[in-house]
Design a protein around this motif. Structure first.
Motif, PDB file in Angstrom:
ATOM      1  N   ARG A  94       2.771   1.794   4.044  1.00 33.92           N
ATOM      2  CA  ARG A  94       1.527   2.064   3.313  1.00 33.92           C
ATOM      3  C   ARG A  94       0.696   3.130   4.032  1.00 33.92           C
ATOM      4  O   ARG A  94       0.196   4.061   3.404  1.00 33.92           O
ATOM      5  CB  ARG A  94       0.723   0.771   3.161  1.00 33.92           C
ATOM      6  N   TRP A 165      -1.230  -3.016  -3.451  1.00 36.91           N
ATOM      7  CA  TRP A 165      -1.163  -1.586  -3.151  1.00 36.91           C
ATOM      8  C   TRP A 165      -0.612  -0.803  -4.339  1.00 36.91           C
ATOM      9  O   TRP A 165      -1.135   0.266  -4.678  1.00 36.91           O
ATOM     10  CB  TRP A 165      -0.306  -1.367  -1.904  1.00 36.91           C
ATOM     11  N   SER A 168      -3.213  -0.237  -6.740  1.00 38.38           N
ATOM     12  CA  SER A 168      -4.415   0.366  -6.162  1.00 38.38           C
ATOM     13  C   SER A 168      -4.688   1.756  -6.731  1.00 38.38           C
ATOM     14  O   SER A 168      -3.863   2.364  -7.419  1.00 38.38           O
ATOM     15  CB  SER A 168      -4.264   0.476  -4.637  1.00 38.38           C
TER      16      SER A 168
END
Length: 190
Positions: A94, A165, A168
């Motif tokens: 990430r 994520w 996101s």
């Protein structure tokens, strides 16, 4: 004059003082209550627009809850070959992706490879270990005419962080911004 032997004798004076205190508190709180009401009136249309946007997004598939676990999803084909970066963890992956300019480089595909899933059976010989899981993210770098891939080991416990994520602003939000101009009204209106 009150009778000191009567416990209820001073109650009227105490009650009057309580009323005066309550009235003073009401006067002091009046501007706060007015401000709260003004905020409610101001935010109501914003909440209505957010609800409408949420319904529109759901109509085109954005924000819909996942019906399958990420490791159960078998995307067709594979991501394009390119540079591969092996990361030690999802947090490392990430971080690596998030530091790349999102206006120029897009995550276009992800794959969660869980070797124990039935759709992966034909990839193994009998008796071969099937306990590994990998998460792959594929990005396109259009200005450089190249693809890059990030790979990390994962476990099922990583799913909430991975899903958060993927949904996101960095991943789904970037794709949404790219395609918003052509999405129009998903209900069929202009």
């Amino acid at each position: 004059m009150t009778d000191p032997t009567n416990p209820l004798a001073g109650i009227d004076a105490v009650m009057a003082e309580i009323r005066r205190t309550q009235e003073a508190a009401d006067r002091a709180l009046a501007p706060v209550r007015e401000l709260q009401e003004e905020i409610r009136r101001t935010i109501a249309p914003i909440l209505a627009m957010a609800e409408q946007a949420s319904r529109a997004a759901a109509a085109v598939g954005f924000g819909m809850p996942a019906t399958k676990r990420l490791w159960e999803i078998d995307h067709p084909y594979y991501g394009a070959d390119g540079y591969t970066t092996h990361c030690e963890s999802f947090a490392d992956l990430r971080h690596s992706v998030d530091r790349i300019d999102e206006d120029m480089n897009h995550v276009y595909r992800w794959d969660w490879e869980d070797d124990s899933q039935p759709h992966r059976e034909d990839l193994f010989l009998e008796g071969e270990p099937r306990d590994k899981q990998k998460f792959r993210v594929f990005m396109v770098l259009p200005r450089k005419s190249t693809f890059i891939e990030f790979v990390c080991p994962v476990t099922h416990d990583d799913e909430p962080a991975v899903l958060e994520w993927l949904r996101s602003d960095r991943v789904l939000g970037a794709m949404r911004r790219m395609w918003e101009p052509v999405l129009g009204d998903p209900t069929g209106g202009a």
